[in-house]
Motif scaffolding. Structure first.
Motif, mmCIF file in Angstrom:
data_model
loop_
_atom_site.group_PDB
_atom_site.id
_atom_site.type_symbol
_atom_site.label_atom_id
_atom_site.label_comp_id
_atom_site.label_asym_id
_atom_site.label_seq_id
_atom_site.Cartn_x
_atom_site.Cartn_y
_atom_site.Cartn_z
ATOM 1 N N UNK A 167 9.114 14.644 30.809
ATOM 2 C CA UNK A 167 10.031 15.031 29.730
ATOM 3 C C UNK A 167 9.683 14.243 28.482
ATOM 4 N N UNK A 168 9.528 14.944 27.378
ATOM 5 C CA UNK A 168 9.302 14.303 26.094
ATOM 6 C C UNK A 168 10.662 14.220 25.405
ATOM 7 N N UNK A 169 11.128 13.024 25.139
ATOM 8 C CA UNK A 169 12.441 12.835 24.536
ATOM 9 C C UNK A 169 12.363 12.936 23.016
ATOM 10 N N UNK A 170 13.513 13.125 22.386
ATOM 11 C CA UNK A 170 13.534 13.267 20.928
ATOM 12 C C UNK A 170 13.045 12.005 20.225
ATOM 13 N N UNK A 171 13.148 10.866 20.891
ATOM 14 C CA UNK A 171 12.657 9.611 20.330
ATOM 15 C C UNK A 171 11.144 9.489 20.458
ATOM 16 N N UNK A 172 10.531 10.428 21.182
ATOM 17 C CA UNK A 172 9.091 10.382 21.408
ATOM 18 C C UNK A 172 8.714 9.708 22.712
ATOM 19 N N UNK A 173 9.695 9.109 23.361
ATOM 20 C CA UNK A 173 9.421 8.502 24.659
ATOM 21 C C UNK A 173 9.149 9.586 25.691
ATOM 22 N N UNK A 174 8.522 9.164 26.781
ATOM 23 C CA UNK A 174 8.178 10.105 27.844
ATOM 24 C C UNK A 174 8.788 9.612 29.144
ATOM 25 N N UNK A 175 9.371 10.538 29.897
ATOM 26 C CA UNK A 175 9.945 10.231 31.205
ATOM 27 C C UNK A 175 9.065 10.885 32.262
ATOM 28 N N UNK A 176 8.569 10.058 33.178
ATOM 29 C CA UNK A 176 7.763 10.548 34.294
ATOM 30 C C UNK A 176 8.595 10.487 35.559
ATOM 31 N N UNK A 177 8.476 11.510 36.377
ATOM 32 C CA UNK A 177 9.127 11.537 37.682
ATOM 33 C C UNK A 177 8.175 10.892 38.684
ATOM 34 N N UNK A 178 8.674 9.937 39.424
ATOM 35 C CA UNK A 178 7.886 9.215 40.415
ATOM 36 C C UNK A 178 8.495 9.462 41.790
ATOM 37 N N UNK A 179 7.660 9.667 42.777
ATOM 38 C CA UNK A 179 8.109 9.932 44.161
ATOM 39 C C UNK A 179 8.984 11.176 44.218
ATOM 40 N N UNK A 180 8.511 12.254 43.625
ATOM 41 C CA UNK A 180 9.264 13.508 43.671
ATOM 42 C C UNK A 180 10.604 13.420 42.982
ATOM 43 N N UNK A 181 10.667 12.677 41.893
ATOM 44 C CA UNK A 181 11.873 12.527 41.075
ATOM 45 C C UNK A 181 12.888 11.561 41.683
ATOM 46 N N UNK A 182 12.479 10.814 42.694
ATOM 47 C CA UNK A 182 13.357 9.785 43.264
ATOM 48 C C UNK A 182 13.518 8.628 42.285
ATOM 49 N N UNK A 183 12.450 8.351 41.539
ATOM 50 C CA UNK A 183 12.446 7.287 40.548
ATOM 51 C C UNK A 183 12.049 7.864 39.198
ATOM 52 N N UNK A 184 12.464 7.184 38.137
ATOM 53 C CA UNK A 184 12.134 7.614 36.776
ATOM 54 C C UNK A 184 11.458 6.468 36.040
ATOM 55 N N UNK A 185 10.399 6.803 35.341
ATOM 56 C CA UNK A 185 9.631 5.853 34.552
ATOM 57 C C UNK A 185 9.679 6.298 33.099
ATOM 58 N N UNK A 186 10.164 5.421 32.223
ATOM 59 C CA UNK A 186 10.226 5.736 30.793
ATOM 60 C C UNK A 186 9.197 4.883 30.073
ATOM 61 N N UNK A 187 8.387 5.545 29.258
ATOM 62 C CA UNK A 187 7.391 4.824 28.469
ATOM 63 C C UNK A 187 7.505 5.218 27.005
ATOM 64 N N UNK A 188 7.084 4.313 26.162
ATOM 65 C CA UNK A 188 6.991 4.553 24.727
ATOM 66 C C UNK A 188 5.496 4.480 24.413
ATOM 67 N N UNK A 189 4.971 5.457 23.729
ATOM 68 C CA UNK A 189 3.527 5.533 23.526
ATOM 69 C C UNK A 189 3.182 5.430 22.050
ATOM 70 N N UNK A 190 2.221 4.579 21.767
ATOM 71 C CA UNK A 190 1.625 4.515 20.438
ATOM 72 C C UNK A 190 0.279 5.226 20.572
#
Length: 97
Positions: A49-72
């Motif tokens: 998921x690309x958020x309005x802030x530009x951050x990205x949410x990755x689903x880990x372990x079939x969406x059991x966990x969520x990873x949020x990153x900010x990318x330059x």
């Protein structure tokens, strides 16, 4: 890409052992990636998921966990902002954490 704050991933893997291989795989793929814009990520990770802030949410372990990153994109840096369970993710503001 250079992944910054990978200690967060190591600490999480120690607590949630089933996340170890998926997070190692994500880290390897992200480190070898050459993302220039959000569409590059969506092409590879269709469930991200690309958020309005530009951050990205990755689903880990079939969406059991969520990873949020900010990318330059221009500097090729990926900043880890959050990793947690789906329930923990529901209790935060992903655009501000």
């Amino acid at each position: 890409m250079r992944v910054v704050a990978k200690k967060i991933l190591r600490d999480f893997r120690e607590k949630y052992h089933d996340s170890e291989e998926p997070l190692k795989t994500w880290y390897k793929e992200a480190s070898n990636a050459d993302w220039k814009r959000p569409d590059d990520i969506r092409a590879e990770y269709t469930r991200s998921s690309i958020l309005k802030s530009g951050r990205v949410v990755f689903n880990i372990c079939g969406n059991k966990y969520r990873l949020i990153v900010d990318i330059n994109y221009s500097r090729h840096w990926v900043f880890i902002r959050f990793i947690g369970t789906h329930k923990e993710y529901d209790n935060i503001d992903a655009d501000k954490i």
